[in-house]
Design a protein around this motif. Sequence first.
Motif, PDB file in Angstrom:
ATOM      1  N   GLY A 101       0.798  -1.402   0.017  1.00 49.45           N
ATOM      2  CA  GLY A 101       0.226  -0.129  -0.017  1.00 49.45           C
ATOM      3  C   GLY A 101       0.783   1.318  -0.047  1.00 49.45           C
ATOM      4  N   ILE A 102       1.610   1.269  -0.625  1.00 52.86           N
ATOM      5  CA  ILE A 102       2.834   2.728  -1.110  1.00 52.86           C
ATOM      6  C   ILE A 102       1.799   3.460  -1.600  1.00 52.86           C
ATOM      7  CG2 ILE A 102       5.897   2.852  -1.690  1.00 52.86           C
ATOM      8  CD1 ILE A 102       4.973   0.916  -0.039  1.00 52.86           C
ATOM      9  N   SER A 103       2.298   4.651  -0.852  1.00 56.93           N
ATOM     10  CA  SER A 103       1.921   6.169  -1.956  1.00 56.93           C
ATOM     11  C   SER A 103       2.768   7.334  -0.805  1.00 56.93           C
ATOM     12  CB  SER A 103       0.652   6.391  -1.286  1.00 56.93           C
ATOM     13  OG  SER A 103       0.155   6.598   0.171  1.00 56.93           O
ATOM     14  N   VAL A 104       2.624   8.351  -1.850  1.00 58.87           N
ATOM     15  CA  VAL A 104       3.651   9.226  -1.091  1.00 58.87           C
ATOM     16  C   VAL A 104       3.060  10.269  -1.473  1.00 58.87           C
ATOM     17  CG1 VAL A 104       6.026  10.564  -1.493  1.00 58.87           C
ATOM     18  CG2 VAL A 104       6.093   8.031  -2.165  1.00 58.87           C
ATOM     19  N   GLU A 105       3.483  11.240  -0.138  1.00 61.15           N
ATOM     20  CA  GLU A 105       3.503  12.150   0.187  1.00 61.15           C
ATOM     21  C   GLU A 105       4.712  13.266   0.453  1.00 61.15           C
ATOM     22  OE1 GLU A 105       0.130  16.017   2.118  1.00 61.15           O
ATOM     23  OE2 GLU A 105      -1.039  13.667   2.052  1.00 61.15           O
ATOM     24  N   LYS A 106       4.861  14.016   0.105  1.00 62.22           N
ATOM     25  CA  LYS A 106       5.971  14.367   0.033  1.00 62.22           C
ATOM     26  C   LYS A 106       6.295  15.528   1.226  1.00 62.22           C
ATOM     27  CE  LYS A 106       9.485  13.300  -3.334  1.00 62.22           C
ATOM     28  NZ  LYS A 106      10.393  13.929  -4.605  1.00 62.22           N
ATOM     29  N   HIS A 107       6.931  15.102   2.343  1.00 59.96           N
ATOM     30  CA  HIS A 107       6.708  16.326   3.723  1.00 59.96           C
ATOM     31  C   HIS A 107       8.162  17.925   3.415  1.00 59.96           C
ATOM     32  CE1 HIS A 107       4.175  13.456   4.644  1.00 59.96           C
ATOM     33  NE2 HIS A 107       3.831  14.444   5.274  1.00 59.96           N
ATOM     34  N   ALA A 108       7.543  18.904   3.548  1.00 55.30           N
ATOM     35  CA  ALA A 108       9.204  19.524   4.046  1.00 55.30           C
ATOM     36  C   ALA A 108       9.599  19.183   4.683  1.00 55.30           C
ATOM     37  CB  ALA A 108       8.142  21.101   4.364  1.00 55.30           C
ATOM     38  N   HIS A 109      10.828  19.874   4.490  1.00 54.01           N
ATOM     39  CA  HIS A 109      12.396  19.060   5.415  1.00 54.01           C
ATOM     40  C   HIS A 109      13.437  20.090   4.378  1.00 54.01           C
ATOM     41  CE1 HIS A 109      13.933  16.716   2.026  1.00 54.01           C
ATOM     42  NE2 HIS A 109      13.188  16.695   1.315  1.00 54.01           N
ATOM     43  N   PRO A 110      14.418  20.090   5.359  1.00 51.89           N
ATOM     44  CA  PRO A 110      15.738  20.838   4.978  1.00 51.89           C
ATOM     45  C   PRO A 110      16.270  20.456   4.052  1.00 51.89           C
ATOM     46  CG  PRO A 110      15.634  20.348   7.201  1.00 51.89           C
ATOM     47  CD  PRO A 110      14.199  19.733   6.815  1.00 51.89           C
ATOM     48  N   TYR A 111      16.122  19.127   3.841  1.00 54.40           N
ATOM     49  CA  TYR A 111      17.681  18.506   3.570  1.00 54.40           C
ATOM     50  C   TYR A 111      17.135  18.607   1.824  1.00 54.40           C
ATOM     51  CZ  TYR A 111      18.025  16.443   7.974  1.00 54.40           C
ATOM     52  OH  TYR A 111      18.025  16.712   9.119  1.00 54.40           O
ATOM     53  N   LYS A 112      18.161  18.359   1.020  1.00 50.59           N
ATOM     54  CA  LYS A 112      18.942  18.232   0.118  1.00 50.59           C
ATOM     55  C   LYS A 112      18.576  16.656  -1.058  1.00 50.59           C
ATOM     56  CE  LYS A 112      21.974  19.906  -4.193  1.00 50.59           C
ATOM     57  NZ  LYS A 112      22.821  19.758  -4.745  1.00 50.59           N
ATOM     58  N   ILE A 113      18.090  16.039  -1.121  1.00 46.25           N
ATOM     59  CA  ILE A 113      18.284  14.537  -1.699  1.00 46.25           C
ATOM     60  C   ILE A 113      18.200  14.220  -2.622  1.00 46.25           C
ATOM     61  CG2 ILE A 113      16.838  13.006  -1.340  1.00 46.25           C
ATOM     62  CD1 ILE A 113      17.253  13.863   1.603  1.00 46.25           C
ATOM     63  N   ARG A 114      19.981  13.782  -3.683  1.00 53.49           N
ATOM     64  CA  ARG A 114      20.146  13.369  -4.668  1.00 53.49           C
ATOM     65  C   ARG A 114      20.854  12.386  -4.784  1.00 53.49           C
ATOM     66  NH1 ARG A 114      25.680  13.627  -4.266  1.00 53.49           N
ATOM     67  NH2 ARG A 114      26.553  14.821  -2.852  1.00 53.49           N
ATOM     68  N   THR A 115      21.048  12.188  -6.686  1.00 51.00           N
ATOM     69  CA  THR A 115      21.244  10.709  -6.517  1.00 51.00           C
ATOM     70  C   THR A 115      22.849  11.081  -6.293  1.00 51.00           C
ATOM     71  OG1 THR A 115      19.490  10.913  -8.803  1.00 51.00           O
ATOM     72  CG2 THR A 115      21.629   9.450  -9.015  1.00 51.00           C
ATOM     73  N   SER A 116      23.776  10.304  -6.015  1.00 47.69           N
ATOM     74  CA  SER A 116      24.492  10.089  -5.359  1.00 47.69           C
ATOM     75  C   SER A 116      25.882  10.121  -6.894  1.00 47.69           C
ATOM     76  CB  SER A 116      25.347   8.474  -4.707  1.00 47.69           C
ATOM     77  OG  SER A 116      25.503   7.529  -6.405  1.00 47.69           O
ATOM     78  N   ASP A 117      27.168  11.011  -6.296  1.00 50.85           N
ATOM     79  CA  ASP A 117      28.123  10.488  -7.147  1.00 50.85           C
ATOM     80  C   ASP A 117      29.523   9.636  -6.600  1.00 50.85           C
ATOM     81  OD1 ASP A 117      30.673  12.307  -8.096  1.00 50.85           O
ATOM     82  OD2 ASP A 117      29.977  11.862 -10.076  1.00 50.85           O
ATOM     83  N   TRP A 118      30.155   8.772  -7.378  1.00 52.55           N
ATOM     84  CA  TRP A 118      30.436   7.247  -6.651  1.00 52.55           C
ATOM     85  C   TRP A 118      32.426   8.060  -5.768  1.00 52.55           C
ATOM     86  CZ3 TRP A 118      29.908   3.366  -3.800  1.00 52.55           C
ATOM     87  CH2 TRP A 118      31.017   2.763  -3.530  1.00 52.55           C
TER      88      TRP A 118
END
Length: 339
Positions: free
Chosen positions: A139-156
């Motif tokens: 039962g997966i669903s996403v409602e994004k919440h405000a937060h102070p973090y920057k989420i990005r794809t990694s660069d190895w």
Amino acid sequence: MSAAFRAIKPNELDECLDLWGNVFKVGRDYFPPYFYGDPWFKRVYCRVCAVDGKLVSVIQICERKVRIGEAELVMGGIGNVATLPEYRGKGYSQRLLADCARVMNEHRIDFSVLFTGIQPFYEKALWRSVPQKYLNAEGISVEKHAHPYKIRTSDWDSDLPSLQAIYELFNKGRPLTTIRTDPYWRGYVRARFGDPEYCLIAELGGKTVGYLAFGYNKPTCWPREIGYIPGHEACVRPLFEEMIAVCPTRGEAPYDSKVERLSMVLPHEPAIMAAIEGVARKIEVTEPMGGMFRITHMLSLAERLLPELDRRAKGCADGAISMGTELGSLKFTVSNGRV
């Protein structure tokens, strides 16, 4: 036909990779890190059955150091157990498992683990099942919440030092976590993380404070590894939310599905459980018996446990404890807070 059970020869590595590629669905390209990326690889740890010079059955021992409190143990992971279809049913794998147990004992590898869906096969070779807690969420669903973090794809290349530092900090006191050296990170872990798009980074003020590595086989997402700096537990939910949001864009086209379930073996930390509860309607904890364990050198295991036993014995009365096992007997003596 003449069958020989022995260590792999230098000129047989490619033949072994071909065998694994033919037997396992993941294909040949999955396996080179076991030879060329694992800093603890030894040819003696790759046990083969050769019939008239042809490799027909193979088992790999993967040596790793793991933590138990203040102790460091040596573990032998059994992996890549494969026999060509036309040579099955002849007992070759069972012979190789016994051969692996002998080699691990000779090299003072303390214990062995493996993961399987055919437990009776390995029980014949004296491995024993142990439960492992899986988290399954639907039962997966996403409602994004405000937060102070920057989420990005990694660069190895640029993120590796931060990943290493967070992994050590997050797992320092966690039992049976692997002690990772820099060559192990670069040669083996990198390959297992997969493409950089399967690892997300959480940043705050330009500093990396958490990461989440995952896999995706639609419609199931597999969170594989997580780590975060204490005090930044709040980055876990944004990492999960972003993972679920980007999964449909990963892997092979067409990108026409969404994540329907999560399946994972992650620490049951409050922040992790809260993140899962925030994106799933139903969570189930199961304990399949796919993990198996065998002590391979009892005396070495006991000796390496002494630093942790000493720590736990502080304040204990003097005395002795004797244990009898199928491998023999051990006696631990406590005196002046030392074991």
